[in-house]
Design a protein around this motif. Sequence first.
Motif, PDB file in Angstrom:
ATOM      1  N   ALA A 125     -19.754   6.350 -20.403  1.00  0.00           N
ATOM      2  CA  ALA A 125     -19.401   5.118 -21.457  1.00  0.00           C
ATOM      3  C   ALA A 125     -18.463   5.265 -22.658  1.00  0.00           C
ATOM      4  O   ALA A 125     -17.537   4.643 -22.844  1.00  0.00           O
ATOM      5  N   LYS A 126     -18.933   6.675 -22.947  1.00  0.00           N
ATOM      6  CA  LYS A 126     -18.197   7.073 -24.250  1.00  0.00           C
ATOM      7  C   LYS A 126     -16.755   7.692 -24.000  1.00  0.00           C
ATOM      8  O   LYS A 126     -16.092   6.895 -24.850  1.00  0.00           O
ATOM      9  N   LYS A 127     -16.595   8.244 -22.879  1.00  0.00           N
ATOM     10  CA  LYS A 127     -15.136   8.721 -22.559  1.00  0.00           C
ATOM     11  C   LYS A 127     -14.463   7.432 -22.204  1.00  0.00           C
ATOM     12  O   LYS A 127     -13.131   7.329 -22.620  1.00  0.00           O
ATOM     13  N   PHE A 128     -14.798   6.352 -21.405  1.00  0.00           N
ATOM     14  CA  PHE A 128     -13.992   5.267 -21.346  1.00  0.00           C
ATOM     15  C   PHE A 128     -13.705   4.390 -22.531  1.00  0.00           C
ATOM     16  O   PHE A 128     -12.678   3.969 -22.747  1.00  0.00           O
ATOM     17  N   GLU A 129     -14.630   4.632 -23.421  1.00  0.00           N
ATOM     18  CA  GLU A 129     -14.219   3.915 -24.793  1.00  0.00           C
ATOM     19  C   GLU A 129     -13.141   4.519 -25.468  1.00  0.00           C
ATOM     20  O   GLU A 129     -12.307   4.074 -26.016  1.00  0.00           O
ATOM     21  N   GLU A 130     -13.333   5.937 -25.487  1.00  0.00           N
ATOM     22  CA  GLU A 130     -12.304   6.780 -25.955  1.00  0.00           C
ATOM     23  C   GLU A 130     -10.952   6.655 -25.588  1.00  0.00           C
ATOM     24  O   GLU A 130      -9.939   6.513 -26.143  1.00  0.00           O
ATOM     25  N   ARG A 131     -11.006   6.544 -24.059  1.00  0.00           N
ATOM     26  CA  ARG A 131      -9.687   6.303 -23.329  1.00  0.00           C
ATOM     27  C   ARG A 131      -9.325   4.930 -23.430  1.00  0.00           C
ATOM     28  O   ARG A 131      -8.220   4.423 -22.908  1.00  0.00           O
ATOM     29  N   LYS A 132      -9.986   4.087 -23.939  1.00  0.00           N
ATOM     30  CA  LYS A 132      -9.814   2.505 -24.186  1.00  0.00           C
ATOM     31  C   LYS A 132      -9.419   1.936 -22.828  1.00  0.00           C
ATOM     32  O   LYS A 132      -8.396   1.300 -22.590  1.00  0.00           O
ATOM     33  N   HIS A 133     -10.279   2.223 -21.651  1.00  0.00           N
ATOM     34  CA  HIS A 133     -10.218   1.446 -20.474  1.00  0.00           C
ATOM     35  C   HIS A 133     -11.366   1.348 -19.752  1.00  0.00           C
ATOM     36  O   HIS A 133     -12.415   1.692 -20.418  1.00  0.00           O
ATOM     37  N   LYS A 134     -11.344   0.547 -18.890  1.00  0.00           N
ATOM     38  CA  LYS A 134     -12.488  -0.040 -18.010  1.00  0.00           C
ATOM     39  C   LYS A 134     -13.192   1.301 -16.972  1.00  0.00           C
ATOM     40  O   LYS A 134     -12.477   2.323 -17.147  1.00  0.00           O
ATOM     41  N   GLY A 135     -14.288   1.103 -16.722  1.00  0.00           N
ATOM     42  CA  GLY A 135     -14.898   2.115 -15.774  1.00  0.00           C
ATOM     43  C   GLY A 135     -15.679   1.790 -14.920  1.00  0.00           C
ATOM     44  O   GLY A 135     -16.614   0.699 -14.990  1.00  0.00           O
ATOM     45  N   LYS A 136     -16.181   2.600 -14.078  1.00  0.00           N
ATOM     46  CA  LYS A 136     -17.284   2.333 -13.001  1.00  0.00           C
ATOM     47  C   LYS A 136     -18.265   3.428 -13.235  1.00  0.00           C
ATOM     48  O   LYS A 136     -18.011   4.757 -12.954  1.00  0.00           O
ATOM     49  N   ILE A 137     -19.467   3.192 -13.381  1.00  0.00           N
ATOM     50  CA  ILE A 137     -20.769   3.752 -13.430  1.00  0.00           C
ATOM     51  C   ILE A 137     -21.652   3.353 -12.322  1.00  0.00           C
ATOM     52  O   ILE A 137     -21.922   2.412 -11.955  1.00  0.00           O
ATOM     53  N   ILE A 138     -21.826   4.489 -11.343  1.00  0.00           N
ATOM     54  CA  ILE A 138     -22.561   4.321 -10.106  1.00  0.00           C
ATOM     55  C   ILE A 138     -23.862   5.274 -10.000  1.00  0.00           C
ATOM     56  O   ILE A 138     -23.623   6.649 -10.329  1.00  0.00           O
ATOM     57  N   ASN A 139     -25.020   4.882  -9.782  1.00  0.00           N
ATOM     58  CA  ASN A 139     -26.152   5.749  -9.977  1.00  0.00           C
ATOM     59  C   ASN A 139     -26.878   5.818  -8.685  1.00  0.00           C
ATOM     60  O   ASN A 139     -27.117   4.779  -7.987  1.00  0.00           O
ATOM     61  N   ALA A 140     -27.446   7.080  -8.359  1.00  0.00           N
ATOM     62  CA  ALA A 140     -28.388   7.089  -6.881  1.00  0.00           C
ATOM     63  C   ALA A 140     -29.713   6.495  -7.520  1.00  0.00           C
ATOM     64  O   ALA A 140     -30.615   7.147  -8.153  1.00  0.00           O
ATOM     65  N   CYS A 141     -29.997   5.270  -6.834  1.00  0.00           N
ATOM     66  CA  CYS A 141     -31.342   4.968  -6.713  1.00  0.00           C
ATOM     67  C   CYS A 141     -31.993   5.362  -5.405  1.00  0.00           C
ATOM     68  O   CYS A 141     -31.781   6.342  -4.612  1.00  0.00           O
ATOM     69  N   SER A 142     -32.769   4.353  -4.705  1.00  0.00           N
ATOM     70  CA  SER A 142     -33.263   4.855  -3.518  1.00  0.00           C
ATOM     71  C   SER A 142     -34.045   3.458  -2.944  1.00  0.00           C
ATOM     72  O   SER A 142     -34.517   2.430  -3.793  1.00  0.00           O
ATOM     73  N   ILE A 143     -34.402   3.575  -1.809  1.00  0.00           N
ATOM     74  CA  ILE A 143     -35.799   2.689  -1.448  1.00  0.00           C
ATOM     75  C   ILE A 143     -36.810   2.614  -2.087  1.00  0.00           C
ATOM     76  O   ILE A 143     -37.397   1.812  -2.408  1.00  0.00           O
ATOM     77  N   ALA A 144     -36.897   3.883  -2.474  1.00  0.00           N
ATOM     78  CA  ALA A 144     -38.290   4.308  -3.425  1.00  0.00           C
ATOM     79  C   ALA A 144     -38.041   3.700  -5.060  1.00  0.00           C
ATOM     80  O   ALA A 144     -38.854   4.037  -5.819  1.00  0.00           O
TER      81      ALA A 144
END
Length: 259
Positions: A125-144
């Motif tokens: 998020a910090k890097k997207f802000e510095e670069r002044k553009h949007k971004g996608k953050i995708i996290n590994a969750c689980s059925i658990a």
Amino acid sequence: MAIENKVALVTGAGQGIGRGIALRLAKDGASVMLVDMKADALEAVAAEVRALGRKAATFVADISDREQVYEAVAQTERELGGFDIIVNNAGIAQVQPLSDVTPEEVDRIMRINVQGTLWGIQAAAKKFEERKHKGKIINACSIAGHDGFAMLGIYSATKFAVRALTQAAAKEYASRGITVNAYCPGIVGTGMWTEIDKRFSEITGAPVGETYKKYVEGIALGRPETPDDVASLVSYLAGPDSDYVTGQAILIDGGIVYR
Ligand SMILES: NC(=O)c1ccc[n+]([C@@H]2O[C@H](COP(=O)([O-])OP(=O)(O)OC[C@H]3O[C@@H](n4cnc5c(N)ncnc54)[C@H](O)[C@@H]3O)[C@@H](O)[C@H]2O)c1
């Protein structure tokens, strides 16, 4: 191609689901920074990405260390010339009855699965802000991350936490055009499941392979999941078709948990 000229960072990219995601994002047109603790495995995956005609770089890091995660993001920008997508995929499992779990075990898995994901979210998020553009953050969750599983209680707790972080980050960053989502696989035949099966067998006395077989028999679509199955959802979450999706922890499990 959906993400041509985009730069993606994938953690835990040395094997399993992370490797599958890295190769899929490369096929989708991205340059890929591969992050893992295993240097040799990273080089092998980098060669596979380059064979697809895409740029690859590698960075050896332990994601539970905040500074190393920030450095991985900085290095991605320096080496690949941008930063658009992060896949916080690295994680560990732990099979242990709740009554036997030790403080050291809880600390270790929380540091990797929860804090590691948090540092990835923050740094991106910090890097997207510095670069002044949007971004996608995708996290590994689980059925658990949707149901608590017996003998996987602390692992489940970490994945519930990843779902909470995904929702909170989506709300905090929405006004900046950053989307935050998670993928929730079921039973994927990777090194992680080899270890889970082995531990079940040590604890319960079940023959090796039996626990994996039992779990796979419970899948409605009748086969174990592959890293490519998971990567297809991550491809969608990384691309423009998911621009109106945020804060979701999407199940991709062949029919195990229904929400
Ligand atoms: N395999 C499954 O059935 C399954 C199901 C649901 C969710 N997941 C999640 O998907 C993700 C990937 O799982 P997998 O099955 O590919 O696991 P895996 O064990 O096969 O691979 C994980 C990779 O992450 C790396 N890694 C582990 N700890 C790290 C750390 N501290 N810093 C950097 N790298 C680290 C490992 O070296 C390895 O290359 C994990 O978050 C896992 O919890 C897996």
